[in-house]
Enzyme design. Structure first.
Site, PDB file in Angstrom:
ATOM      1  N   LYS A  70       1.312  -1.824  -0.129  1.00 30.26           N
ATOM      2  CA  LYS A  70      -0.414   0.134  -0.248  1.00 30.26           C
ATOM      3  C   LYS A  70       1.108   0.791  -0.176  1.00 30.26           C
ATOM      4  CE  LYS A  70      -4.317   1.846   2.800  1.00 30.26           C
ATOM      5  NZ  LYS A  70      -4.923   1.479   0.809  1.00 30.26           N
TER       6      LYS A  70
HETATM    7  N1  PPE Z   1      -7.959  -1.851  -2.573  1.00 26.25           N
HETATM    8  C1  PPE Z   1      -7.484  -0.536  -2.644  1.00 26.25           C
HETATM    9  C2  PPE Z   1      -6.479   0.567  -3.763  1.00 26.25           C
HETATM   10  C3  PPE Z   1      -6.779   0.349  -2.035  1.00 26.25           C
HETATM   11  O1  PPE Z   1      -6.945   1.549  -1.515  1.00 26.25           O
HETATM   12  C4  PPE Z   1      -8.666   0.091  -0.385  1.00 26.25           C
HETATM   13  C5  PPE Z   1      -8.222   0.793   1.053  1.00 26.25           C
HETATM   14  C6  PPE Z   1      -9.044  -1.116  -0.555  1.00 26.25           C
HETATM   15  C7  PPE Z   1      -8.900  -1.990  -1.527  1.00 26.25           C
HETATM   16  C8  PPE Z   1      -9.649  -2.189   0.472  1.00 26.25           C
HETATM   17  O2  PPE Z   1      -8.250  -3.009   1.952  1.00 26.25           O
HETATM   18  P1  PPE Z   1      -9.097  -2.277   2.781  1.00 26.25           P
HETATM   19  O3  PPE Z   1      -8.790  -0.970   3.671  1.00 26.25           O
HETATM   20  O4  PPE Z   1      -8.086  -3.095   3.722  1.00 26.25           O
HETATM   21  O5  PPE Z   1     -10.234  -3.526   3.107  1.00 26.25           O
HETATM   22  N2  PPE Z   1      -8.447   1.947   0.536  1.00 26.25           N
HETATM   23  C9  PPE Z   1      -8.583   3.269   1.681  1.00 26.25           C
HETATM   24  C10 PPE Z   1      -7.901   4.514   1.378  1.00 26.25           C
HETATM   25  C11 PPE Z   1      -8.806   5.577   0.590  1.00 26.25           C
HETATM   26  C12 PPE Z   1      -8.448   5.990   0.325  1.00 26.25           C
HETATM   27  O6  PPE Z   1      -9.588   7.127  -0.324  1.00 26.25           O
HETATM   28  O7  PPE Z   1      -7.145   7.383   0.756  1.00 26.25           O
HETATM   29  C13 PPE Z   1      -8.824   3.278   3.001  1.00 26.25           C
HETATM   30  O8  PPE Z   1     -10.191   2.112   2.388  1.00 26.25           O
HETATM   31  O9  PPE Z   1      -8.605   3.425   3.772  1.00 26.25           O
END
Ligand code: PPE
Length: 315
Positions: free
Chosen positions: A159
């Protein structure tokens, strides 16, 4: 833009005022995207404020940094303690938590290794991610013209800040074209994920979600949904998903810490199922929110209580 602000930010081991948390323009991360972060939620539960899947998020932060050879100068336990301390210091019952590690100022040029590592923890109140009525009525998505990075280019299991330039292209295109979010395909043309969410579809009573080899971030909400769905008796399949399977789904929803469980009612203006939140999505949503709001037992040990203020004699 809603105002995002809190009182205190944790920086390299100490709490500082929100206004003091500034960065030098020579920070490596500003020039080259060398940052790694997490998004975590703290919920108000019947048992008090609790953080959802805190160790898993901290593990993923360390994983992201490991891929890029960045050594966080704190232990995982210290970061966990710091997160709880920061929530407490800001007096927030529920909030979004953003740990951020980046290469700071102190070296010039692409080579990140000589640049110092800076660690921050920021918390703020963050409500609905994809619009106010999204949770009830669902959102309209498009398939993006931008793809996710091919394997061996940008590691999607990290990330990393730099990855979000791709997310920004997806999100800008989608919102300027009138969609809440865009879904990117992987480099082979299979469904990957949204700019900030993983994606699930329901077809014939079975749940499908893109597998790790489709350039997805291994979402912690995705992992939680897989567990909760199996708990509810649904079969969950992780596989390569052809784009048209989205259009033919009975239901689609996206998952993420910010987006939580958001139903999808159309993709590329093709109506999904009945064009509203479907029954399986409703079951998953209910089980998820019952869990994070502490309405059911923490049977998987996913919740970490925030130390509440110590009671003084006067209380
Ligand atoms: N894919 C991506 C690209 C992503 O950024 C997130 C979280 C997810 C999947 C889902 O991951 P999880 O949160 O572990 O279930 N995106 C984060 C950032 C959002 C933002 O705009 O900043 C979040 O949801 O916190």
């Amino acid at each position: 833009m809603s105002e995002i602000r809190a009182k205190k930010i944790w920086r390299n081991g100490e709490l500082i005022d929100w206004e003091q948390a500034t960065v030098h323009v020579m920070a490596h991360a500003l020039h080259y995207g060398s940052s790694w972060f997490e998004g975590i939620r703290c919920y108000k539960t019947a048992r008090g404020s609790e953080v959802f899947r805190l160790p898993e998020h901290v593990n993923r932060l360390f994983d992201s940094c490991k891929i890029y050879r960045a050594n966080i100068p704190f232990s995982k336990q210290e970061i966990i303690e710091a997160i709880l301390q920061t929530i407490d210091a800001n007096n927030l019952e529920q909030c979004y938590i953003r740990p951020l590690v980046f290469r700071g100022a102190g070296a010039i040029g692409v080579n990140p290794l000589p640049a110092p590592i800076e660690s921050y923890i920021i918390v703020w109140e963050w409500g609905s991610y994809l619009g106010e009525d999204a949770m009830e009525n669902g959102v309209d998505l498009c398939v993006s013209s931008w793809h996710r990075a091919a394997p061996n280019t940008f590691p999607s299991m990290a990330k990393a800040g730099g990855n979000y330039l791709n997310s920004a292209l997806i999100k800008m295109e989608a919102t300027l074209d009138g969609f809440a979010e865009g879904i990117a395909l992987d480099s082979e043309g299979f469904v990957s994920e949204g700019s900030g969410e993983n994606i699930f579809l329901v077809r014939g009573g079975r749940l499908y979600t893109s597998s790790l080899n489709s350039a997805i971030l291994p979402g912690i909400t995705r992992d939680s949904v897989i567990t909760l769905a199996r708990d509810a008796g649904y079969e969950v399949v992780e596989q390569k998903i052809p784009r048209e399977m989205l259009y033919l789904a009975d239901e689609v929803f996206v998952t993420g810490t910010a987006a939580e469980i958001t139903p999808v009612r159309s993709i590329d203006r093709i109506v999904i199922g009945e064009g509203k939140r479907g029954p399986v999505t409703a079951v998953i949503q209910r089980r998820f929110f019952d869990y994070v709001e502490g309405k059911v037992d923490d049977r998987y040990g996913w919740m970490t209580p925030v130390r509440t203020k110590k009671l003084t004699i006067d209380d």
